[in-house]
Design a protein around this motif. Structure first.
Motif, PDB file in Angstrom:
ATOM      1  N   GLU A 130      55.846  42.496 -85.495  1.00  0.00           N
ATOM      2  CA  GLU A 130      56.169  41.164 -86.036  1.00  0.00           C
ATOM      3  C   GLU A 130      56.445  41.262 -87.537  1.00  0.00           C
ATOM      4  O   GLU A 130      57.370  40.630 -88.053  1.00  0.00           O
ATOM      5  N   SER A 133      59.973  42.473 -88.146  1.00  0.00           N
ATOM      6  CA  SER A 133      60.959  41.869 -87.250  1.00  0.00           C
ATOM      7  C   SER A 133      62.297  41.607 -87.950  1.00  0.00           C
ATOM      8  O   SER A 133      63.344  41.645 -87.293  1.00  0.00           O
ATOM      9  N   ASP A 137      65.669  42.576 -86.292  1.00  0.00           N
ATOM     10  CA  ASP A 137      66.706  41.565 -86.071  1.00  0.00           C
ATOM     11  C   ASP A 137      68.083  42.038 -86.530  1.00  0.00           C
ATOM     12  O   ASP A 137      69.098  41.633 -85.966  1.00  0.00           O
ATOM     13  N   ARG A 159      61.011  39.890 -76.993  1.00  0.00           N
ATOM     14  CA  ARG A 159      61.800  39.392 -78.129  1.00  0.00           C
ATOM     15  C   ARG A 159      63.229  39.930 -78.134  1.00  0.00           C
ATOM     16  O   ARG A 159      64.150  39.212 -78.530  1.00  0.00           O
TER      17      ARG A 159
END
Length: 164
Positions: A130, A133, A137, A159
């Protein structure tokens, strides 16, 4: 590797193991519970690191998310990654020993036994992923070594997975 449309290098994030591989190969048939003459070698290893190295050789822009100890072995592996065009800068450094894999081989190269000290990989938990991320991304590709914690693999799949 270039994407073929705008000449941009493909960017991948590889999440997984980076470890010191220590290999001992006996010169004669291996004798259990005894000292065996042979040769010992050390190499950078780990499934994630190995994948990252090979993608880097293909010209990919690489980030490696692996756990390294703060010991000399961790320093050596981090520097080895950098020298091969792999960016390990977002990888956590832990007080645990750098992951290592010790294997014993007979003279023909067959595995006699092994010990895997991978406790430092516990740092690669969902909260760590996290925290990085934004980097995930931005990746064109995410490669996850199946040796990651099950909850981390589940987090990555939920995710970033594309479903069946």
């Amino acid at each position: 590797m270039y994407d073929g449309t705008m000449g941009k290098r493909m960017r991948a994030v590889v999440a997984g193991g980076a470890n010191l591989d220590i290999q001992g190969m006996s010169r004669a048939p291996f004798l259990a519970a005894d000292s065996n003459p042979g040769r010992v070698s050390r190499h950078p290893g780990g499934v994630g690191r190995n994948i990252a190295e090979n993608l880097s050789r293909l010209g990919w822009d690489l980030r490696l998310l692996a756990a390294f100890g703060t010991d000399p072995e961790g320093d050596w592996l981090v520097e080895d990654c950098r020298s091969k065009g792999i960016d390990p800068s977002l990888s956590p450094r832990t007080e645990l020993p750098t992951p290592s894999y010790l294997c014993l081989l007979d003279p023909k190269g067959f595995l006699v036994g092994a010990v895997a000290d991978m406790e430092a990989m516990e740092a690669l938990d969902p909260s760590y992923f996290e925290s990085v991320s934004a980097e995930l991304d931005e990746a064109d590709w995410i490669v996850a070594d199946a040796n990651l914690r099950a909850d981390s693999l589940a987090w990555l799949a939920s995710r970033y997975g594309r479903g069946a």
